[in-house]
Design a protein around this motif. Structure first.
Motif, short mmCIF file in Angstrom:
data_model
loop_
_atom_site.label_atom_id
_atom_site.label_comp_id
_atom_site.label_asym_id
_atom_site.label_seq_id
_atom_site.Cartn_x
_atom_site.Cartn_y
_atom_site.Cartn_z
N LYS A 12 -3.17 2.78 -5.23
CA LYS A 12 -3.34 4.22 -5.42
C LYS A 12 -3.18 4.96 -4.09
CE LYS A 12 -6.73 7.61 -7.10
NZ LYS A 12 -8.11 7.77 -7.67
N LEU A 13 -3.84 4.45 -3.05
CA LEU A 13 -3.76 5.09 -1.73
C LEU A 13 -2.36 4.94 -1.15
CD1 LEU A 13 -5.01 6.51 0.69
CD2 LEU A 13 -5.87 4.29 1.48
N PHE A 14 -1.75 3.78 -1.34
CA PHE A 14 -0.41 3.54 -0.79
C PHE A 14 0.60 4.53 -1.38
CE2 PHE A 14 3.74 1.42 -1.18
CZ PHE A 14 4.03 1.25 0.17
N LYS A 15 0.56 4.72 -2.70
CA LYS A 15 1.49 5.65 -3.35
C LYS A 15 1.26 7.08 -2.86
CE LYS A 15 1.97 2.84 -7.53
NZ LYS A 15 1.66 2.73 -8.99
N LYS A 16 0.00 7.44 -2.66
CA LYS A 16 -0.33 8.79 -2.19
C LYS A 16 0.23 9.03 -0.78
CE LYS A 16 -4.30 11.73 -1.03
NZ LYS A 16 -5.78 11.80 -0.97
N LEU A 17 -0.02 8.08 0.12
CA LEU A 17 0.45 8.23 1.49
C LEU A 17 1.96 8.14 1.59
CD1 LEU A 17 -2.24 6.10 3.41
CD2 LEU A 17 -2.13 8.58 3.16
N LEU A 18 2.56 7.30 0.76
CA LEU A 18 4.02 7.17 0.75
C LEU A 18 4.66 8.49 0.33
CD1 LEU A 18 6.16 4.98 1.30
CD2 LEU A 18 6.20 4.52 -1.16
N LYS A 19 4.03 9.14 -0.65
CA LYS A 19 4.53 10.44 -1.12
C LYS A 19 4.39 11.49 -0.02
CE LYS A 19 4.00 13.73 -4.93
NZ LYS A 19 3.23 14.04 -6.19
N GLN A 20 3.32 11.40 0.76
CA GLN A 20 3.09 12.35 1.85
C GLN A 20 3.92 12.03 3.08
OE1 GLN A 20 -1.14 12.10 2.51
NE2 GLN A 20 -1.65 13.32 0.70
N GLY A 21 4.56 10.85 3.07
CA GLY A 21 5.37 10.45 4.21
C GLY A 21 4.55 10.09 5.43
N ASP A 22 3.34 9.57 5.21
CA ASP A 22 2.45 9.27 6.33
C ASP A 22 1.74 7.94 6.11
OD1 ASP A 22 1.07 9.49 8.68
OD2 ASP A 22 -0.40 10.94 7.94
N VAL A 23 2.53 6.87 6.03
CA VAL A 23 1.94 5.54 5.84
C VAL A 23 1.69 4.94 7.23
CG1 VAL A 23 2.16 3.31 4.69
CG2 VAL A 23 3.28 5.32 3.73
N ARG A 24 0.63 5.41 7.85
CA ARG A 24 0.24 4.90 9.17
C ARG A 24 -1.20 4.40 9.14
NH1 ARG A 24 1.53 9.61 13.29
NH2 ARG A 24 0.82 10.87 11.53
N ALA A 25 -1.52 3.54 10.08
CA ALA A 25 -2.84 2.89 10.07
C ALA A 25 -3.97 3.91 10.10
CB ALA A 25 -2.95 1.93 11.26
N TRP A 26 -3.87 4.90 10.99
CA TRP A 26 -4.98 5.85 11.11
C TRP A 26 -5.13 6.69 9.85
CZ3 TRP A 26 -4.80 11.16 10.78
CH2 TRP A 26 -3.53 11.75 10.84
N ALA A 27 -4.01 6.97 9.15
CA ALA A 27 -4.10 7.72 7.90
C ALA A 27 -4.79 6.91 6.82
CB ALA A 27 -2.70 8.14 7.45
N VAL A 28 -4.52 5.60 6.79
CA VAL A 28 -5.17 4.72 5.82
C VAL A 28 -6.67 4.66 6.10
CG1 VAL A 28 -5.30 2.35 4.95
CG2 VAL A 28 -3.08 3.34 5.54
N LYS A 29 -7.04 4.47 7.36
CA LYS A 29 -8.46 4.36 7.72
C LYS A 29 -9.20 5.66 7.45
CE LYS A 29 -7.59 0.87 11.27
NZ LYS A 29 -7.58 0.56 12.72
N ARG A 30 -8.55 6.77 7.74
CA ARG A 30 -9.19 8.07 7.50
C ARG A 30 -9.44 8.27 6.00
NH1 ARG A 30 -5.63 13.18 8.89
NH2 ARG A 30 -4.47 12.21 7.18
N ALA A 31 -8.46 7.90 5.18
CA ALA A 31 -8.60 8.07 3.73
C ALA A 31 -9.69 7.17 3.15
CB ALA A 31 -7.27 7.79 3.04
N LEU A 32 -9.91 6.02 3.79
CA LEU A 32 -10.91 5.07 3.29
C LEU A 32 -12.29 5.32 3.90
CD1 LEU A 32 -8.76 1.81 3.34
CD2 LEU A 32 -9.50 3.08 1.32
#
Length: 614
Positions: A194-214
């Protein structure tokens, strides 16, 4: 080319160093290879060719595998459950027609043509082993890998196939790997996707973006857990998803983290008070200067004995299991050891500071002395205060040290080599703040002014490049002279102290003494100093008889007499007597260098007084 596949006894094999492509023995990965052969046997045959000795073979490719088998045989170990002995059957491929050139090419090909496996494939394979029932310890043992590394590998292998496939398709960079590792913080595969698809759509699949979202971006909560300890946080009911690859944990209960941190700090302060210190404070409550300029008492011999160390280790283990009795005994033992370190006088004079680092590292500084406590020490003893020798005023002392600065500056310009040395020494020592030295090369010298003739670095560089070495020495001396700063506002520290004395001693006495005599303001000194100092000057410059006569004069008459008779003798006040001084009177003894600059003490004392008033 004739090849034969068969097995041969380990004892019938020998290395062929002349054709081995591995010229340098490399032990990297050898333990992992040994663990694999021990658990799974030899998965790949050795390439060999016949030796000159009948029935023996020389190894073309597979020397590391052969070496591991020999080590297993020496230690009496097994390979896939089969004892490794001299008769152990080793699978080989025999090239009967291999000459030296062919053998060398085959050896090189085996080491060169190797396509490394993608990390995602490796981790999925390890996850499959775990799914078949092998635990982390068993996997670690079978492959010779650290159990912590196995835990990380399994976490990556259990990621969503969607994320692993994305990893395989991306360029292999540190950022890509960090992003994949960040997804291990998600609680389930569904949340990962779910998070991967969201970030991929936003064009921001980076480590800090993943950690911030979690929710792994709460540094204050992480700091609180570091203060209190992870076990204390969990014991209080706190939940956390551990970051296996760093410190960005997902902290579910930041309020609990804050509570246990406050309890840890409170218990630490209570323990310090129980030790008997006159005061205990948090470092953040004392301002900046306490750590750099407040004095520290030095502890005595309070180290734990060998038996006490054993007791501490045992009690720590029990206390970690919430054994209240053991925790009490541990505190008592620490108190006993601490009492041997500090005397009652030190405990009554000094205090302890609890310092917390940026990441939550808790540090205790014992024996810290507040400036006012240092000043009050003599008055609290009950003994009458002894009257010290007369001193000149701080204001006069400051003016004299300013004159010394101007004199050294003037004389240093006549000494190019000394000037260059002083320039370099000043630059090196001023790499850290508040270092006391007579030369301050960042243009913070005495009486600094900003001229109108500003010059760029490029123009200065070009001008200096055209100079001779002798001219450059002269420029260096001028720069060093401009940076001289020996002015002291307090009588406790003379301008020619332990740091400035070597510089003064290196300058030609003719230049320095002449400059000192020129800058000495005799009217200011004799008019500003009290009568005993003027009498001493007359005694040193003239004789005892003149001093006795002068003692009967009034101050105005005394000042006029001193101005008329003392300066021409070459006499200078003690504050202006450099190590090379040869005039009337003795050169003051140079005290050892102080650990801090007293010029900052007044700032500290004022700050402390303001806090006390507040």
């Amino acid at each position: 080319m004739t090849l034969q596949t068969r097995t041969t006894a380990l004892a019938d094999l020998e290395l062929d160093d002349d054709i081995n492509a591995r010229r340098h023995r490399n032990d990297e990965g050898i333990e992992e290879l040994k663990a694999s052969i021990r658990a799974h046997g030899l998965a790949q045959s050795l390439r060999v060719r016949p030796s000159e000795k009948a029935g023996r073979f020389r190894i073309v490719a597979g020397s590391r595998r052969y070496r591991v088998l020999c080590e297993l045989a020496t230690s009496g170990d097994t390979a896939a459950g089969v004892p490794v002995t001299e008769e152990f059957p080793v699978p080989v491929i025999i090239g009967y027609e291999d000459d030296d050139q062919t053998a060398r090419e085959i050896s090189q090909a085996e080491n060169f043509i190797r396509l490394p496996q993608h990390e995602a494939d490796t981790y999925e394979t390890f996850r499959e082993l775990a799914d078949r029932g092998l635990d982390e310890g068993q996997i670690a043992s079978r492959f010779g890998i650290d159990p912590k590394r196995v835990k990380r590998m399994l976490a990556l292998g259990r990621l969503s196939p969607v994320i692993l496939d994305w990893w395989r398709s991306e360029e292999q960079t540190n950022e890509t790997s960090a992003t994949v590792r960040a997804f291990t913080l998600a609680p389930s595969i569904e949340e990962q996707e779910k998070l991967f698809k969201k970030l991929l759509k936003q064009g921001d699949v980076r480590a800090w973006a993943v950690k911030r979202a979690l929710g792994a971006d709460n540094p204050q909560a992480a700091r609180n857990i570091k203060i209190a300890g992870l076990e204390a946080y969990k014991a209080a009911g706190g939940q956390m998803t551990t970051d296996l690859f760093g410190d960005n944990h997902v902290i579910a209960d930041p309020d609990i983290a804050e509570k246990v941190a406050e309890e840890k700090i409170a218990s630490t302060i209570a323990g310090l008070k129980a030790e008997g210190w006159s005061w205990v404070s948090m470092g953040a409550d004392l301002g900046y200067h306490w750590e750099h300029s407040w004095k520290r008492e030095k502890p005595g011999d309070g180290k734990a004995t060998a038996d006490e160390k054993k007791q501490i280790t045992k009690l720590k283990k029990l206390a970690a299991k919430d054994n209240v009795v053991a925790a009490g005994h541990l505190n008592d033992l620490w108190k006993t050891i601490a009492e041997r370190q500090w005397t009652p006088e030190q405990l009554g004079k000094a205090g302890a500071v609890v310092k917390i680092g940026h990441r939550g590292d808790l540090e205790i500084c014992r024996g810290v002395v507040k400036p006012q406590a240092e000043r009050k020490t003599s008055s609290t003893t009950g003994a009458p205060k002894e009257k010290g020798p007369p001193t000149i005023s701080n204001a006069l002392h400051q003016r004299l040290s300013g004159q010394a600065t101007l004199a050294v500056r003037q004389a240093l310009q006549q000494e190019p080599r000394v000037g260059l040395i002083a320039l370099l020494a000043g630059f090196i020592t001023h790499r850290r703040m508040h270092v006391d030295s007579p030369v301050r090369v960042y243009h913070e010298g005495f009486g600094k002014t900003y001229g109108e003739d500003k010059e760029t670095f490029a123009s200065v560089f070009a001008r200096l490049m055209d100079m001779t070495d002798e001219e450059l020495f002269q420029v260096a001396a001028g720069c060093a002279a401009e940076a001289v700063h020996m002015e002291r506002p307090y009588i406790g520290k003379p301008p020619f102290d332990a740091n400035a004395a070597p510089l003064a001693a290196a300058i030609n006495p003719k230049y320095l003494t002449g400059a000192l005599l020129e800058t000495f303001d005799a009217a200011d000194y004799f008019g500003g100093a009290s009568k005993p100092f003027v009498i001493t000057a007359i005694r040193e410059a003239l004789n005892d008889d003149e001093a006795r006569k002068a003692d009967k004069m009034k101050k105005a008459e005394l000042t006029a007499f001193a101005l008329a008779n003392v300066p021409q003798t070459g006499w200078l006040p003690p504050e202006l007597r450099a190590p090379t001084y040869s005039g009337p009177g003795e050169v003051p003894e140079v005290a050892a260098p102080d650990e801090h600059d007293p010029d900052f003490d007044e700032i500290d004392e004022q700050s402390e007084d303001e806090m006390e008033d507040a």
